[in-house]
Every structure is written in structure tokens, then in C-alpha cells.
Write a protein that holds these residues in place. Sequence first.
Motif, short mmCIF file in Angstrom:
data_model
loop_
_atom_site.label_atom_id
_atom_site.label_comp_id
_atom_site.label_asym_id
_atom_site.label_seq_id
_atom_site.Cartn_x
_atom_site.Cartn_y
_atom_site.Cartn_z
N THR A 104 6.53 4.74 -2.97
CA THR A 104 5.49 4.36 -3.92
C THR A 104 5.91 4.76 -5.33
O THR A 104 6.33 5.89 -5.57
CB THR A 104 4.16 5.06 -3.57
OG1 THR A 104 3.81 4.71 -2.23
CG2 THR A 104 3.05 4.63 -4.50
N HIS A 115 0.84 -1.20 0.00
CA HIS A 115 0.00 0.00 0.00
C HIS A 115 0.88 1.25 0.00
O HIS A 115 1.98 1.24 0.58
CB HIS A 115 -0.92 -0.01 1.22
CG HIS A 115 -1.78 -1.23 1.29
ND1 HIS A 115 -2.53 -1.67 0.23
CD2 HIS A 115 -1.98 -2.13 2.29
CE1 HIS A 115 -3.18 -2.78 0.57
NE2 HIS A 115 -2.85 -3.08 1.82
N ALA A 131 1.35 0.98 -8.79
CA ALA A 131 0.24 1.26 -7.88
C ALA A 131 -0.72 2.30 -8.45
O ALA A 131 -0.30 3.34 -8.96
CB ALA A 131 0.81 1.77 -6.55
N ASP A 175 -1.05 -3.93 -5.70
CA ASP A 175 -0.41 -2.68 -6.11
C ASP A 175 0.68 -2.90 -7.15
O ASP A 175 0.87 -2.08 -8.04
CB ASP A 175 0.19 -1.98 -4.89
CG ASP A 175 -0.86 -1.62 -3.86
OD1 ASP A 175 -1.67 -0.74 -4.15
OD2 ASP A 175 -0.88 -2.24 -2.79
#
Lengths: 505, 432
Positions: free
Chosen positions: B375, B210, B322, B225
Amino acid sequence: MPFQAFALLMLLPALIACSTTGDVMTAYGKTDDSHQQPLLLALHDWSPALGTIATRPVQVTTDNPATILNPAQAQAFALQHSPAIRSILASQGIADADYRQATLINNPGFSASALRAEGSWKTEFGISLGILDWLTLPMRKRLAGAELEAARTGALTALTRELGAVRSRYFAVVAARHASRQQQQTAEAARLNAELARQLNQAGNLSELEQLRYEDELARQQLAAQQAITDADIRLAELELALGLPFNSELVVPDALPDTDADLLTPAALRAILQNADTFAALLTTAMQQRPEVTMMRNTRESLERRLDLQQKQFGMSELGLGLVTEREPDGSTASGLELDLSLPLFDRGQHRVSSIQSRLVQLTADEQALQLAIAHQLSRNLNNLLNLSQQVRQLRDQDIPRQQRMLELVLQEYNFMLSGPFELISVKQQETETVMRYVSLLERYWAEHADFMQHSANTADTFVAGLVPTSDPSALSPDSSSPHSPAPHSLDSESSNHQEHHHD
Amino acid sequence: MINRRQLLLGSAAGFVSAGLSGRSAGTQTAQAPATNSSSQNAATDRPYTPVVTPNGRTLPYKMRDGVKEFHLIAEEVDHEFAEGTRIKAWGYNGSTPGPTLEAVEGDRVRIFVTNRLKEPTTVHWHGLILPFGMDGVAGLTQKAIPPGESWVYEFTLKQHGTHMYHPHADEMLQMAMGMMGMFIIHPKQQDDANHVDRDFALLLHNWAIHPGTYRPDPSVMTDFDLWTINSKVFPAIAPLLAQNGERVRVRVGNLSMYNHPMHMHGVQFDVTGSDGGRWPRGQWRKEVTEIVGVGQTRDLEFTAVAGDWPLHCHMSHHTMNAMGHELPVTTGVDQSELAREIRQMIPGYMAMGENGMSAHQEHIDAGHMRGPQNTLAMMGGRGPYGPMEMGGMFTLIKVRDELDGDNDPGWFEPPQGTQAYRVNSVPDDLPV
């Protein structure tokens, strides 16, 4: 006749001497503002604390109210301009006149009669003066003084209450303006969401059902925003009334409540007062010394004690008079002499009055104890509430709101990477403004409680708490909150972080 | 200094052994190299073409008394999917996937497994025909290997083909954490007629990392993701290198939770084998996309043609990194005025997607749109002509007339007249 003339001549200066020739019509009864100053100056004698407020320089005037107002200025302004407060002050003129009246001896009685007997007239003249009046005059003066003091205390109580109300209303209007500003932000967030939803619907990307949900939320928020504006206007009008200003006076108040560390009492200081018996006792002692109703009770006690003393010194006599009588007999001869007039204390020797006063003194003692207990509880409740509110305010200010702001930053980062959508982003902003509104509500409760605390502890200077805490960090204590509000280090509302004041429209 | 190729050759000859204990490469996986971490050069002295595991390696073994001994160490590893995203994963011998095991049909293998995790584990030899007690199912075929202990699996390889290994203890979590690897068994009888010059092993997986987190979420079942090849995402997946005309085999295993239609550009490949081993020639079939189901393997073979040819999953979300799955569609919505108002309230807001999502990568590459910690942006990778707008299960097969060892040959330049070009007008008489 020479004796008569001599006697009358002897009495006259005494009578005149006993009369009050001073001007009993003082400025109390006058309504002109220019005569208010002596009253305000007199406040110094009655209550140095109130006197200090009364003589604070006030930047706000009726001609130029468009100046930033703070609570101290509001109170000073109210003392100088509020008709309600003027009325309280004027009542002191009445009390003063009553006092002066009470310190006079009763006018001497003069009697004249003409009786016709056997064809000739018999005339009789007499002057009588109550001896008890003479004998008890110093005591009655003291009694009247005590009653005047009681009246004055009553006025101070009313003044304190009025000024407390002014302070409360000041914070209420600032809180309402603060809340209104945040509510507008929340409504704006809802508007942006609704507008985005409308555009998406028009583009065929969002169902009407979803769009209407955003419209619905917008309508709800707009109603709340309108209500917030109205609330702020109403509260401003209430403040104007308390200050003696006309409606729509263009009075200016800040639009954000004080919330810096310098403005708020620290939990440590409040806890120190609550937990340290000596400190709390000092606070209570101060309150007992300063609270008008305590003073009133003290005065009442003195008054009753004097009354009791007076009763006991009258030996049960309720009337005692001395008179000078001159009679002219029908044969033309005259007879002059003194007349003593008294009520014999055979049956009514004033026992019931003495008993009544003694019972009232007992009752007063109980009332004083009850009042002291009540004040201690009031102060304890105030301090506990302030402690709780101070902690909550700090938690929202230092943790919850920054957390919301950080959440907004993070959601913006997710939005940037297409991990969250614009609705979610704007909704998080809306949550942040709602948190700020909760914060404003807590701040309002804090300042309302603070105003109560000031009133209950009979203090007018916000700094007095500093003197109570033995070894605390002075910087952690509240300085004079009358200083203009300086924004917290972080901006709680980025759109208006400088807390500009706005005119009341 | 010994290089990787020498290491590989040496280990195959049984001379290199880092010992059976403490040989983990530590908890650092190697940075994604420009090319594969194992040599992609096909020239060896072995009777088979060694498998190359892009971004990975083949586990060396030691021959002892006629038995090939391997050592797998189950442990936590610090893994990087691509620059900017690192996690605490679980794997073997310092990496996820674990090193590829490579042997020959008929070999006796003895595989030591040391558990350096804090919970019990096993290793299941996926698809291998072996004694029941060696199947590695916790509680069923054996007691799970407690933390700190080493156990041995020993069996004879009775088959050939493309296989996998993974835990069968706390399987959902341990696989979600990255514990898996390929087990390649070459046929005992080499089929000279179908010799391959290059043999690659790709293991497909999915990850729930996440945004802003550093550890996989094993509870996710659908909305993953990251979609990876050998636990890497494009553009960090090493390209598969080959020379023009070479016969290439790409072995694809799938230990993710989705089927993946693996699509190869530029060629029709033959599907030549699976977990069941190499198929008879008559069962081969020509495809350009082959679904590799969950728990399955497929062997895809083709003759290399010059170019930089994509190989990717054709589930288009699987070639993204993601991304949100419940975002409002902003295509066709002119937000310019609204965006200005939103910026008043939320500085930094930028309207996106009015004309599609291509602009997204441009904004990301420009660096003015900061994303969450750890990310990866949804799409990335730049080719010689601009953004490739890809991520996840996407890589390139780079074929040249001649390669310079394992060095990335750079971008392919299409011969003149063989590239799409711009025109100023379109004939009016074309039907539309």
C-alpha cells in the motif's frame, strides 16, 4: 455370706475388665488449633489423599496471608484453619466416643429390696448381667467399628466436598480478578474513545449526537467494570470464608488463571481417556475405590451383613440375662442362687429384623449399581466438557486472541496511512479485550469443570491423569496445577504480562 | 545493442517483428524509468510525430501486403504502480495499459488478438468507424474470443484522432483489471502549420486496490484507492519532457469511472481535438483545465515554457494515493495527552492531523510509521524544496532549453528573481 462375698469379688474384676478405662475424651472435641494436628495426622489413616493435602507445607498463615496462594495451598490452609472443616473433624470425636461406648458391655444390674413380713424384715440383693452382651461383644465391636467407619466416611465425604468447594472458589476468585482486569481494559478503551470524541466535539469536528454515542458506550463499560470489581471482591470474600479467614484478610491470589500448555489437560489426553474403554474403566475403578460415598456404601454393606449375622446368632432372643440372687428370709436364713432371665422366642424371633436387613442389602446393591452408573456418567460428562473447553481455550489462546492482536497491528498500520481512524483503532483494541474476556470466561469454566472432575474421580493430585493415558506424551499432560501460574508464551495482556498478584483492597 | 529508439524506428519501418505469437514481454512490466520508456525525442523520418506513451510503449507492427499487422495478447500481468505496490493485473502484451497502437488515417490494419486469459474477451475499438462485425462487442458483433484462441480484427482507418481500445466482454471486471490502451490515428494530411514537436498519450484510470491486497476489486464504483496516468501513480509517473518553445500535444483518454478536470500549470493550452479527431482551428479554445469525461479523449496543445510544470487532475482526492474516506477530522484537536494514554494501550499510536496533514508525509518519509502491505502512502514525492504531498494523477512537464536525450534533466532552477521568497514583515497598510 462367704459365698456372696466370693461371688461379688469374682464379678468385680470381670466387670472392671469389661469397662473401658481409656480416655474417651480425645482431641476431637477440642477447639484449640494446637490439637488439630493429631486430627490432620489421623487423616492419613482415613484417606491418604486428604492426609497428603493436610500435611502440605502451607506458606500462607493467618498471620501472614499476603503470600501468593495456589489451589493446593488453599486446600491445605482450609484443612488446617477452616472452622467448618474443624467442625467436620470434631464430629469424628463424637463418632469415636459413640464407637467406644458401643463396645462396652452394659453395666450389671444391682437390685436390693427389703420386705417386712410379720414384724421382721426380709432383704434381697441381686446382681444381674446381660449374657447376650457378653456373648455378642466381639460381634458388636465389629458392628460399632463398621458404624464408626461409616461416620468417618461421611466426614470424609463432607471434607472432600468442602475441599472441592475451596478449589472451586479459588478458581472463581482468580477468574473474577482476571476478568475484572480485562474489563478495566475494555472500559479504558471506551474511555479513550469517549475522550477523543469529546475533544473532537469541542473542536467542532464531531456532532454532539456522535459524541454522546461514545459517552453512552463508556457509561456501559464503566458499569460493567465496577460490577467486575465487586464480583471479584465477593468471590474473594467467599474464598476467605471457606478458608476460615476474616473478611478483608489481605489474602493474596493471582490475577490470572493458569493457561499454559503445562497447566491444561490436552485434548489428546482427554480423548484418549474417553475413547479407550480400558483407560476409562481404570478411571472409574479408581473413583469407585476412592469416592467416599462408595466407601460409605461398602461400609454400610459390611455393617448390615454383620447385623444380619448378629441377628441370626441371637436365635431370635432379644433378651438373655444371668443374675446372682441372694435372699434373706425373715427367719434369718439366706438363700443364694443364679437367675436366668430371657425372652422366649415364641412369637418374635426377629424375623422382621432379618428380613429388613436382607431387603436393605438388596436395596444397597441396587444403590451401588446406580451410584457406579452415575459416577461413570459424571466422569464422562466431566471429560467431555473438559475436552470441549480445553479445545475452546486453546483455540482462543492460540488462534483467536493472536488473530485479534494481529488485526490490531494491521489496523494500526492502516491508521498510520490514514486508511482507518482512531476510533476504529481503539475499537479493535476493545474487541481484543472482549475476546480475552471470553477467553477468561472459558478458562474459568475449564477450571470449574476440572475441580468437578477431581472431585468426581476422587483424586487430589492433578497429575493422576498422566497415569491413565497409556502412551501419551507426558509433556502434554497436566502437571500439578498447584504450581504458580506462569504466563503463556504470548502475553494476553500487554499491560500486565507478568501476571503480578495484587492485594485485595 | 539495439536501443529503444532504434527499436521504435525499426518497427515503424517494418523490420522489427517479434513474431505474431508469444511476443509478450512476459508478465513483468518495466520499472518506471527516470523518463519515458519510449524515446521522447521527436526527431523521426516519418510524416508525423510519433506518440510517446510515458511509462509505456508503442506497439510495433509488420507491414504485410499493404496491411499493418499488430498483435495484442490479452493476459495477466504483474504490474507496479510505484515502488511498493504491485498487483496481478490484466493487460496486453505484458503491460497495463496495453501498448499504444499508432497508425495513419487510411491505413488498413489487421490486429491479431490472442486471449491468454482464462475467460473470453474481445477488443472494442473505442470510437473507431468500422464495420459492425469488427466493433468487438461480445455476443453482439461477435462471439467472445475463448481462452487460448487468436482472432483477427481487420478494418481500414477512416478517421484520425485520439482513440482507445478496451474489452467489451466482462467489461466491468476486465477494465477494472487494467485492460485498456490508446489507439492513435494520425491524419493522412499532415497540417504543417500545426505541427507538434512532442506528442504524448496519457490514459487515465482508477483502481480499487484495497490496503494489503494484490488484485483489483472490480465491484468498487466510487471509492477507488489509486488514480493513475498510464497505470502509474506519482511520483512513479514519468515526466513529460520538452524543450523550451516546442509545440507539445498531450492526448488524454479517460477509461476510469470519474470525469477528470486535467489541469496544467504554466501555460494556457489549446484544446485541439478529441475522439472526433483534430478540431478545426476555429474551434480550439484556450483553457488551463479541461474536463476529460469518462470514455472521452481530449488533445491539449501548448508551447512549452521552461520549468517543471505540474499536470494533474484537479479533483484533489485524485492526486492522493490510498486514503480513508470516513475518518474523523482531527484538525484543531490537541491530542498530545490523549495520545500518550492511547499509546499505553496501543503502542505505536501517534496522533495525526492536529495542524493539517502535511506532517503525514514527513512521518512516512521518516520511516517510523509502517503502513499496510502493498500500500502506498496517501501522499508522497519530494521536490527540490521538500515534500510535494501529492500522489495519484499527478505528473510533471519538464521543459528545458535543451534536453539531453531522454534523460531526466533534474529539478528546474528558477532564474534569479523569479522565485517566491520569504519576507520578515508585511506592510501594515495592506488591506486584509
